[in-house]
Design a protein around this motif. Structure first.
Motif, PDB file in Angstrom:
ATOM      1  N   ASP A 144       0.823  -1.208   0.000  1.00  0.00           N
ATOM      2  CA  ASP A 144       0.000   0.000   0.000  1.00  0.00           C
ATOM      3  C   ASP A 144       0.857   1.258   0.000  1.00  0.00           C
ATOM      4  N   GLN A 166      -3.628   1.523  10.673  1.00  0.00           N
ATOM      5  CA  GLN A 166      -2.785   0.325  10.677  1.00  0.00           C
ATOM      6  C   GLN A 166      -1.310   0.706  10.774  1.00  0.00           C
ATOM      7  N   ASP A 200      -3.673   2.587   5.001  1.00  0.00           N
ATOM      8  CA  ASP A 200      -4.521   2.654   6.197  1.00  0.00           C
ATOM      9  C   ASP A 200      -3.666   3.268   7.303  1.00  0.00           C
ATOM     10  N   THR A 201      -3.890   4.555   7.589  1.00  0.00           N
ATOM     11  CA  THR A 201      -3.022   5.244   8.546  1.00  0.00           C
ATOM     12  C   THR A 201      -3.180   4.704   9.962  1.00  0.00           C
TER      13      THR A 201
END
Length: 409
Positions: free
Chosen positions: A324, A336, A333-334
């Motif tokens: 990603d 994550q 996904d910040t």
């Protein structure tokens, strides 16, 4: 007996049931006192709780106003003027309690009747009742409870109490009957008090129902993890998923600093929770062994009752992050990434090495990228730009630094 300082009571005597207030023994100025609602001429009795309440509302003089707890009692809701079950004393019916065996219920009820009867006798000066208690020491053992009558001689002593009461109780009750002084209250005033009592009962019931509903809701919303051995010990199982594999370990915080299951910078990791639990039973050379709550965990482990439950907040997945990052900031996904970086930082802090900081200092573009992605204010004006492969490779190197700390992967 209730712990309240002033108690509404119901007394059953020859002429019927009466209501009054009783203040069991209290100390004041180094002396012990006891009292009932009344004045220098004797005891005040009422035919209903409403009559008693109406008298108190009238503001007429009585001796209990000098009691140190009178103010607190007078401020109570009106429904508390109604005696509870254990504040109901069937004085005239006391002999019936002795007809049965010395069960917990019989002995407890008789003990309470004897206590209030003796207090009535002493406060009102009922001579025959005072003499009765002074002359029969066997009565004192009733206050010890049903266990006192459970031995070899228990039934014999219980029968002795019965003989004493049966032979003298009519005279005791008669001496108390002479002290009965029923206070009359106007019907309208009693009706007003009854309404106040009823209204207070409704408010009490509503408050109780609301409290029960709130308690039920809190129980439903409570996280079961909080009551598990891990929640109680403040030590958390951790699951780390990376490159399609998962490992398990433990982590806690002491004064805000992370502590992992491990030693000398090596995090002890296990492919299953079962293996982790088994290993704990046989090994104690690790940084968690000296924690104040570690014994809580080991008690369950040694008993074979340790369920290694991983809370969602302690699950770290790095799956897909490298790919990603290579696609661009919008694909990441910040949340994550933030959790993954949290684990990097915790591991480095616990190991007491400067590897993470050294890496970021040596790779300023990576530091700027992470600051931007994780919302730091230090990157004003910085925006990641293509190619993103350098950032993906740097994150991969951070993951590899973490894996190198694992005992197994």
């Amino acid at each position: 007996m209730t712990s309240r300082a002033i108690i509404p009571v119901k007394l059953s005597l020859t002429e019927g049931d009466f209501y009054t207030l009783w203040a069991p023994t209290w100390k004041e100025h180094g002396a012990e006192w006891q009292a009932f609602l009344g004045d220098e001429d004797g005891l005040f009795l009422f035919t209903s709780p409403a009559q008693l309440h109406a008298f108190l509302r009238s503001g007429k003089r009585h001796d209990l106003t000098s009691h140190p707890k009178w103010g607190a009692f007078a401020a109570q809701p009106a429904d508390l003027i109604v005696p509870e079950k254990k504040e109901t004393f069937d004085i005239i019916g006391a002999p019936a309690l002795l007809a049965g065996r010395p069960s917990y219920e019989n002995v407890s009820a008789l003990g309470r009747v004897l206590q209030v009867t003796r207090s009535l006798a002493e406060v009102t000066g009922a001579d025959d009742a005072v003499l009765f208690f002074a002359s029969h020491s066997v009565l004192g053992n009733v206050q010890r409870g049903a266990d006192h009558y459970g031995g070899d001689h228990g039934m014999g002593e219980w029968s002795a109490v019965g003989r004493v009461v049966l032979a003298n109780w009519a005279k005791v009750v008669a001496s108390l009957d002479e002290q009965v002084r029923v206070i009359e209250v106007a019907d309208t005033e009693a009706a007003e008090s009854q309404q106040l009592i009823d209204d207070a009962r409704i408010r009490t019931a509503e408050a109780k129902a609301a409290a029960e509903a709130a308690e039920k809701e809190a129980a439903e919303q409570a996280d079961p993890y909080d009551s598990s051995v891990w929640g109680l010990a403040g030590i958390d199982p951790v699951k780390i998923t990376l490159d399609g594999k998962s490992v398990y370990t433990l982590r806690t915080y002491v004064d805000g600093a992370p502590v992992f299951l491990g030693r000398f910078g090596e995090i002890f990791t296990f492919p299953t929770t079962r293996q982790l639990a088994r290993w704990l039973v046989e090994n104690d050379e690790h940084d968690m062994a000296g924690l104040a709550t570690w014994e809580t965990v080991m008690t369950h482990a040694n008993a074979g009752e340790l369920d290694v439950l991983v809370h969602p907040d302690n699950q770290y997945s790095y799956q897909g992050l490298v790919a990603d990052i290579g696609k661009g900031p919008e694909a990441v996904d910040t949340a994550q990434m933030s959790r993954g970086y949290e684990l990097f930082a915790d591991a480095a802090d616990w190991a007491a090495d400067d590897s993470l900081n050294s890496y970021l200092l040596a790779n300023p573009r990576t530091q700027d990228y992470l600051s931007y992605m994780l919302g730091s204010t230090k990157t004003a004006g910085y925006v990641p730009s293509k190619p993103y492969s350098d950032h993906a490779n740097s994150w991969k190197e951070l993951e590899e630094m973490l894996v190198k700390r694992f005992s197994k992967f």
